[in-house]
Enzyme design. Structure first.
Site, mmCIF file in Angstrom:
data_model
loop_
_atom_site.group_PDB
_atom_site.id
_atom_site.type_symbol
_atom_site.label_atom_id
_atom_site.label_comp_id
_atom_site.label_asym_id
_atom_site.label_seq_id
_atom_site.Cartn_x
_atom_site.Cartn_y
_atom_site.Cartn_z
ATOM 1 N N HIS A 288 0.646 -1.171 -0.008
ATOM 2 C CA HIS A 288 -0.026 -0.051 0.181
ATOM 3 C C HIS A 288 0.961 1.194 -0.163
ATOM 4 O O HIS A 288 0.678 2.250 -0.779
ATOM 5 C CB HIS A 288 -0.888 0.150 1.125
ATOM 6 C CG HIS A 288 -2.006 1.244 1.374
ATOM 7 N ND1 HIS A 288 -3.016 0.920 0.556
ATOM 8 C CD2 HIS A 288 -2.038 2.152 1.785
ATOM 9 C CE1 HIS A 288 -3.687 1.905 0.693
ATOM 10 N NE2 HIS A 288 -3.169 2.975 1.544
ATOM 11 N N GLU B 2 -8.529 7.535 -5.181
ATOM 12 C CA GLU B 2 -7.824 6.454 -4.545
ATOM 13 C C GLU B 2 -8.813 5.289 -3.984
ATOM 14 O O GLU B 2 -10.088 5.663 -3.871
ATOM 15 C CB GLU B 2 -7.311 7.213 -3.134
ATOM 16 C CG GLU B 2 -6.055 6.580 -2.575
ATOM 17 C CD GLU B 2 -5.320 7.449 -1.532
ATOM 18 O OE1 GLU B 2 -4.515 7.927 -1.830
ATOM 19 O OE2 GLU B 2 -6.175 7.777 -0.343
ATOM 20 N N SER B 3 -8.271 4.073 -3.611
ATOM 21 C CA SER B 3 -9.379 3.172 -3.167
ATOM 22 C C SER B 3 -9.347 3.056 -1.802
ATOM 23 O O SER B 3 -8.446 3.290 -1.058
ATOM 24 C CB SER B 3 -8.713 1.765 -3.827
ATOM 25 O OG SER B 3 -7.439 1.681 -3.120
ATOM 26 N N HIS B 4 -10.559 2.585 -1.428
ATOM 27 C CA HIS B 4 -10.691 2.135 0.108
ATOM 28 C C HIS B 4 -11.277 0.845 0.012
ATOM 29 O O HIS B 4 -12.543 0.752 0.686
ATOM 30 C CB HIS B 4 -11.250 3.411 0.719
ATOM 31 C CG HIS B 4 -10.478 3.532 2.053
ATOM 32 N ND1 HIS B 4 -11.044 4.036 3.057
ATOM 33 C CD2 HIS B 4 -9.354 3.949 2.180
ATOM 34 C CE1 HIS B 4 -9.934 4.431 4.131
ATOM 35 N NE2 HIS B 4 -8.902 4.208 3.422
ATOM 36 N N ASN B 5 -10.938 0.006 -0.821
ATOM 37 C CA ASN B 5 -11.948 -1.555 -0.780
ATOM 38 C C ASN B 5 -11.681 -2.212 0.276
ATOM 39 O O ASN B 5 -12.951 -2.659 0.583
ATOM 40 C CB ASN B 5 -10.950 -1.969 -2.220
ATOM 41 C CG ASN B 5 -11.061 -1.368 -3.587
ATOM 42 O OD1 ASN B 5 -11.849 -0.371 -3.568
ATOM 43 N ND2 ASN B 5 -10.175 -1.555 -4.065
ATOM 44 N N GLU C 164 -3.681 5.085 12.397
ATOM 45 C CA GLU C 164 -4.189 5.674 11.077
ATOM 46 C C GLU C 164 -5.556 6.422 11.519
ATOM 47 O O GLU C 164 -6.392 6.745 10.797
ATOM 48 C CB GLU C 164 -4.327 4.629 10.238
ATOM 49 C CG GLU C 164 -3.193 4.095 9.656
ATOM 50 C CD GLU C 164 -3.481 3.118 8.432
ATOM 51 O OE1 GLU C 164 -4.347 2.807 8.019
ATOM 52 O OE2 GLU C 164 -2.362 2.463 8.093
ATOM 53 N N SER C 165 -5.642 7.162 12.576
ATOM 54 C CA SER C 165 -6.499 7.982 13.135
ATOM 55 C C SER C 165 -6.703 9.144 12.124
ATOM 56 O O SER C 165 -5.561 9.380 11.742
ATOM 57 C CB SER C 165 -6.163 8.640 14.498
ATOM 58 O OG SER C 165 -6.120 7.626 15.674
ATOM 59 N N GLN C 166 -7.942 9.297 11.838
ATOM 60 C CA GLN C 166 -8.106 10.091 10.794
ATOM 61 C C GLN C 166 -7.837 11.648 11.276
ATOM 62 O O GLN C 166 -7.846 12.001 12.167
ATOM 63 C CB GLN C 166 -9.492 9.813 10.184
ATOM 64 C CG GLN C 166 -9.778 8.260 9.434
ATOM 65 C CD GLN C 166 -9.013 8.240 8.056
ATOM 66 O OE1 GLN C 166 -9.389 8.915 7.281
ATOM 67 N NE2 GLN C 166 -8.031 7.623 8.293
ATOM 68 N N ASN D 83 -3.442 5.550 -7.605
ATOM 69 C CA ASN D 83 -3.154 4.676 -6.250
ATOM 70 C C ASN D 83 -3.513 3.081 -6.943
ATOM 71 O O ASN D 83 -4.026 3.096 -7.821
ATOM 72 C CB ASN D 83 -3.906 4.928 -5.100
ATOM 73 C CG ASN D 83 -4.833 3.881 -4.620
ATOM 74 O OD1 ASN D 83 -5.992 3.349 -5.089
ATOM 75 N ND2 ASN D 83 -4.337 3.346 -3.612
ATOM 76 N N SER E 11 -4.170 -0.702 -5.843
ATOM 77 C CA SER E 11 -4.865 -1.684 -4.792
ATOM 78 C C SER E 11 -4.799 -3.231 -5.469
ATOM 79 O O SER E 11 -5.559 -3.356 -6.276
ATOM 80 C CB SER E 11 -6.308 -1.183 -4.706
ATOM 81 O OG SER E 11 -6.993 -2.207 -3.603
#
Lengths: 231, 744
Positions: free
Chosen positions: B50, B95-98, B314-316, B539, B541
């Site tokens: 990633h 970008e992906s968030h699959n 990975e707090s947003q 990106n 994935s």
């Protein structure tokens, strides 16, 4: 003639209202930050749409406690003109400037689309330039626009002709099929008894230029700017 | 204070972190010693697929990555930057968030939207439009309906509150995506040229500031999770999914743009994957500096967090900012005004290392360069092998399918395919109008059109990819994805400028899947070179698989087009006037391989991907733009999924007008003429008086032009085989997806 557009953290239609009033209509407009403890010398306060303070509790429930809203309540109680749009309407309900409350939309989803609303009252400063029963095309964009009120409050606002706008079809027929969110009596916008405070869920600031799909919002803003200029 | 004993670092522990034996050895070489537990964690996530692009970067380098109007090329910053004139530039990225969305659709999708917007505004650009490209399994599966519902709510709740309109996108259904949906989010922003921010950390001594949300234990190893196949154990990784807070993001946007205006900000990067470790190492590596960070100063959401957790969280809604020494207070004041945390946690150094301190102890001390892409991160070229299924698929003979006996019924069936039918159920949940720039929103056009206030320009944006084509022919499918996206923006009146891409593929360690990946990227490159639309970034994935195999290879294209003069060039697909003449322009309608008709009406994923001649396609784009600019055409709509009959039906549905048409000249097989998805075809209409000019215009570009009929009446009438009321088509078109979603 001066318009104050409030800015809460999470407001996101503040710039749209500013653009419509200043660049399309040529009004004198300034932003007023939520932490302000006084209003500038102003003729109209616009409480814009968005998600004030995130609206994680209940829409508008936190904003009513902001410093600037205490001043807006005083301004309205002295007869100052206030218009709340979408989240702004919710904030005016929470502040007690308008009666009733908002529920989640009947289908429990956010809805963004153009709708028809019928102008039922044209004796308010916000609608006195619009023919009675004129149908306007104005978009909605909300998750909590399902207006409700107790039976007695509802009777009172109906008896006092405080329902300014109702959802309807293109011909102005007020039917359940054209009620987008389950709002009681198809209510899209109401004013207070004194008629100087208007709250509405549809976004007139998004309907001020034909290229955006409609310019019917201009009728509302022109009415209020003209009424206040005369005063 | 609770004490935490760090586990002993061994090869076994490294393997558990997803590192290979070689990579573990390489880490020891870089450090000249055994890594600490914290360092192992940082390497494992920075060298994950990633973050490092280790299995894709060599292939990505074959794409055209400069030229055109590019101001910042691929990989140089958080997003690409394109010059759009009038002193303005457009930053855009997809970008992906699959993987997060597969296990927690609502938060997975929401944080995908948040992450991509952060990439845009950390460049100093204000996001003005969002798009998304979604893939799911069959809507007949209740789990798929749950995923669609959650993903759409997640995108809506985040994007609507953030206050950026979602102006377009695509939703596509195929069983191959069962269990592994694709959620690709795109953001488009505008910035004045010369006012952009960079992800750099220059000048030793300058303070490093963390801003935004406090750091918690959410999302630890999210990047590593995204670098594995989805399996039955994935459900247990749900805690790897972060939780989004659009309100904080909105404050972060306004505060960051305001902070940049002070001139005291030297560098800025958002924290996405791998949080503090990624942002600090990438920024210092880029400036060839180092960074010393005191983790004790990081605002924390929970007590007793270890250095390992703080670095990998990975707090947003967090960012890292480097300010000019002595002027940091100006920056802190802006964030204070917006009620956001902003704390100096360290400084830039000249050591070339990132040093992370906690409780007076040096927990990790790593050469920045060794962690990052282009530096020490591993680079692999994987083994490839042409998949055996391709020859079998290509041997399919279209004539083996019996000719339709009732074309009316065939069209009615096709139009209820969720891939063709209206996506209103989805897009009405998105605020597509906020910011009052949306001239064309989702639904009734080939692409979204967003004006730029203060100019006469508009951006025209579109996401596109037909994964079925890529599955059937990766090279052609990659070309078509770009060509179709370009054609879509052309049909709205825009010149294609550049693309961003989101490459969704299977496990790169499987040679057949890697071959597909390489071919598809090759095809995209072919098309980008012809259309002069460089790739600005995006990106990759990998590992998009379910227990039955890989999803359709899906290189989603995010296309940016530009209209210089909206009044002159703005175009839409709806029929405009009764009596307007209807023309088909472009390539012969032949071949039903890979078509939606075969898939939906016959249940077959067979044949070769549709034909495409890139040079011809390019000429078609020029001809269409010339016809629009000459004011010859009233409506323009391209032929894509569902073929010519779908194009014509949509033009009717969008306008409530019918048409009388004769199509015999467009090909030799009626079924192919109606349903073929052969590329490079467009339907245009014009007023009778413009007929000759229009024909001349297309002839000048050597594009075949056929007059096929006239806009009239309330029915879609085609020869003597189709006669359907537009109202009936509209009801079917609008009703299909709501019927599925309300069926439980």
């Amino acid at each position: 003639m001066h318009v104050s557009v409030l800015v809460f953290p999470g407001s996101n239609c503040d710039h749209d209202a500013y653009h419509a009033l200043k660049h399309v209509l040529g009004a004198d407009v300034s932003f007023v930050w939520h932490k302000e403890i006084s209003l500038p010398k102003t003729d109209l306060v616009l409480v814009p749409g968005g998600f004030s303070y995130g609206d994680y509790l209940r829409s508008g429930a936190i904003a009513r406690f902001s410093p600037v809203m205490q001043e807006v309540v005083k301004f309205a109680n002295k007869g100052g003109a206030v218009i709340g749009i979408c989240n702004g309407f919710q904030i005016l309900l929470e502040s007690g400037l308008l009666p009733g409350a908002m529920l989640h939309n009947e289908n429990l989803r956010f809805i963004c689309k153009h709708v028809f609303i019928k102008t039922e009252q044209n004796d308010t400063p916000f609608t006195n330039g619009i023919e009675e029963n004129r149908v306007l095309t104005i978009p909605i964009a909300h998750g909590e626009g399902n207006y409700t009120a107790s039976e007695s409050v509802l009777k009172e606002i109906e008896d006092n002709n405080q329902v300014v706008f109702r959802y309807c079809d293109a011909e102005g027929n007020v039917t359940p099929d054209f009620n987008p969110n389950g709002s009681i009596h198809n209510i899209a916008g109401i004013c207070n008894k004194e008629r100087n405070v208007l709250g509405m869920m549809p976004h007139p600031e998004r309907a001020c230029e034909q290229e955006l799909g409609s310019d019917d919002g201009l009728l509302i803003f022109r009415s209020v700017l003209n009424s206040l200029a005369v005063l | 204070m609770a004490t935490f004993t760090e586990p002993k670092v061994t090869l076994e522990l490294a393997l558990e972190h997803g590192l290979t034996e070689d990579e573990f050895e390489s880490i020891q070489k870089w450090l000249g010693r055994m890594p600490t537990f914290t360092e192992l964690g940082v390497y494992s996530v920075m060298w994950s697929e990633h973050c490092s692009y280790k299995n894709s970067i060599e292939v990505l380098k074959t794409l055209p990555r400069d030229g055109g109007a590019l101001l910042v090329g691929a990989g140089e910053e958080n997003a690409g930057l394109v010059d759009i004139g009038d002193g303005l530039a457009c930053a855009f990225k997809i970008e992906s968030h699959n993987h997060p969305s597969a296990v927690e659709p609502y938060q997975g999708a929401a944080t995908g939207v948040g992450g991509i917007h952060r990439d845009i505004f950390t460049m100093g650009a204000r996001p003005i439009a969002a798009l998304n490209s979604l893939r799911f399994g069959s809507l007949d599966n209740p789990r798929v309906r749950f995923l669609l519902d959650g993903v759409v709510r997640g995108i809506a709740d985040y994007g609507n509150a953030f206050g950026v309109p979602t102006v377009g996108g695509e939703v596509y259904f195929d069983e191959s995506y069962e269990g592994n949906p694709l959620v690709n989010a795109m953001s488009v922003g505008i910035v004045k040229v010369g006012e952009t921010a960079s992800a750099v950390a220059p000048g030793p001594g300058n303070p490093v500031i963390i801003v935004g949300s406090a750091t918690g234990r959410d999302g630890i190893h999210g990047a590593t999770f995204a670098s594995e196949e989805i399996s039955e154990e994935s459900e247990s990784k749900r805690p790897s999914v972060q939780v989004g807070d659009p309100f904080t993001e909105k404050l972060l946007l306004e505060a960051s743009l305001e902070a940049l205006k002070t001139g005291a900000v030297l560098g800025m990067q958002d924290m996405g994957a791998a949080g503090i470790s990624c942002s600090s190492s990438e920024m210092s590596a880029k400036s060839e500096t180092g960074m010393k960070i005191n983790l004790d100063l990081v605002p924390q959401r929970e007590p007793n967090m270890t250095a390992y957790e703080l670095l990998l969280s990975e707090s947003q809604e967090r960012m890292l900012v480097v300010a000019e020494k002595g002027r940091e207070q100006e920056v802190l004041d802006v964030y204070e005004k917006w009620d956001l945390h902003a704390v100096v946690i360290g400084e830039v150094t000249d050591t070339g290392h990132v040093e992370y301190w906690q409780h007076g102890e040096l927990k990790a001390n790593i050469p920045s360069h060794s962690l990052v892409l282009g530096g020490g991160a591993p680079v692999y070229e994987r083994e490839t092998q042409e998949p055996a299924y391709l020859a079998e698929k290509h041997s399919f003979d279209g004539s083996s399918i019996p000719e339709e006996t009732n074309f009316n019924e065939a069209v009615k069936k096709l139009i209820t395919s969720p891939n063709i039918a209206s996506k209103r159920w989805v897009f009405e949940q998105y605020d597509h109008m906020v910011r009052t720039n949306t001239i064309t929103g989702p639904g009734a056009s080939d692409s979204g059109v967003v004006r730029i206030k203060g100019t006469n320009k508009a951006l025209v944006v579109k996401t596109d990819c037909n994964g079925r084509y890529v599955y059937l022919n990766p090279r052609k499918g990659g070309r078509i994805a770009v060509a179709e996206a370009a054609r879509n923006v052309v049909c709205s009146g825009a010149k294609p400028m550049a693309i961003t891409n989101c490459l969704n593929f299977g496990n790169p360690y499987k040679p057949e899947l890697y071959w597909v990946f390489k071919e598809a990227v090759g095809g995209m490159g072919d098309a980008c070179r012809v259309f002069d639309t460089p790739v600005t970034g995006g990106n990759v994935s990998f590992y998009n698989e379910n227990p039955k195999g890989a999803v359709f290879p899906t290189p989603t294209i995010g296309m940016l087009g530009l209209i210089d003069d909206v009044d002159k060039m703005y175009m839409t697909p709806a029929f405009k006037n009764e009596g307007d003449l209807v023309f088909y322009v472009g390539a012969e309608r032949k071949g039903i391989g890979g078509s939606e008709y075969l898939s939906w009406n016959h249940g077959l994923t067979e044949g070769d991907a549709p034909d495409l001649d890139l040079e011809f396609e390019k000429k078609l784009h020029e001809a269409i733009l010339s016809a629009i600019s000459g004011n010859y055409v009233n409506a323009v709509h391209d032929v894509s999924d569902g073929g010519l009959v779908t194009t014509l039906a949509e033009m009717g549905i969008f306008s409530h007008l019918g048409a009388n048409l004769e199509i015999g000249k467009l090909g030799s097989v009626v079924r192919d003429i109606l349903f073929s998805e052969a590329q490079s075809g467009v339907v245009v209409t014009c007023h009778d008086t413009k007929r000759d000019a229009l024909i001349e215009c297309f002839k000048a570009f050597k594009i075949p032009v056929y007059q096929i009929g006239q806009v009239m009446g309330a029915n879609l009438v085609i020869d003597d085989i189709i006669n359907l009321p537009v109202q009936e088509l509209r009801t079917l078109y609008e009703g299909a997806i709501p019927a599925k979603m309300n069926s439980h």
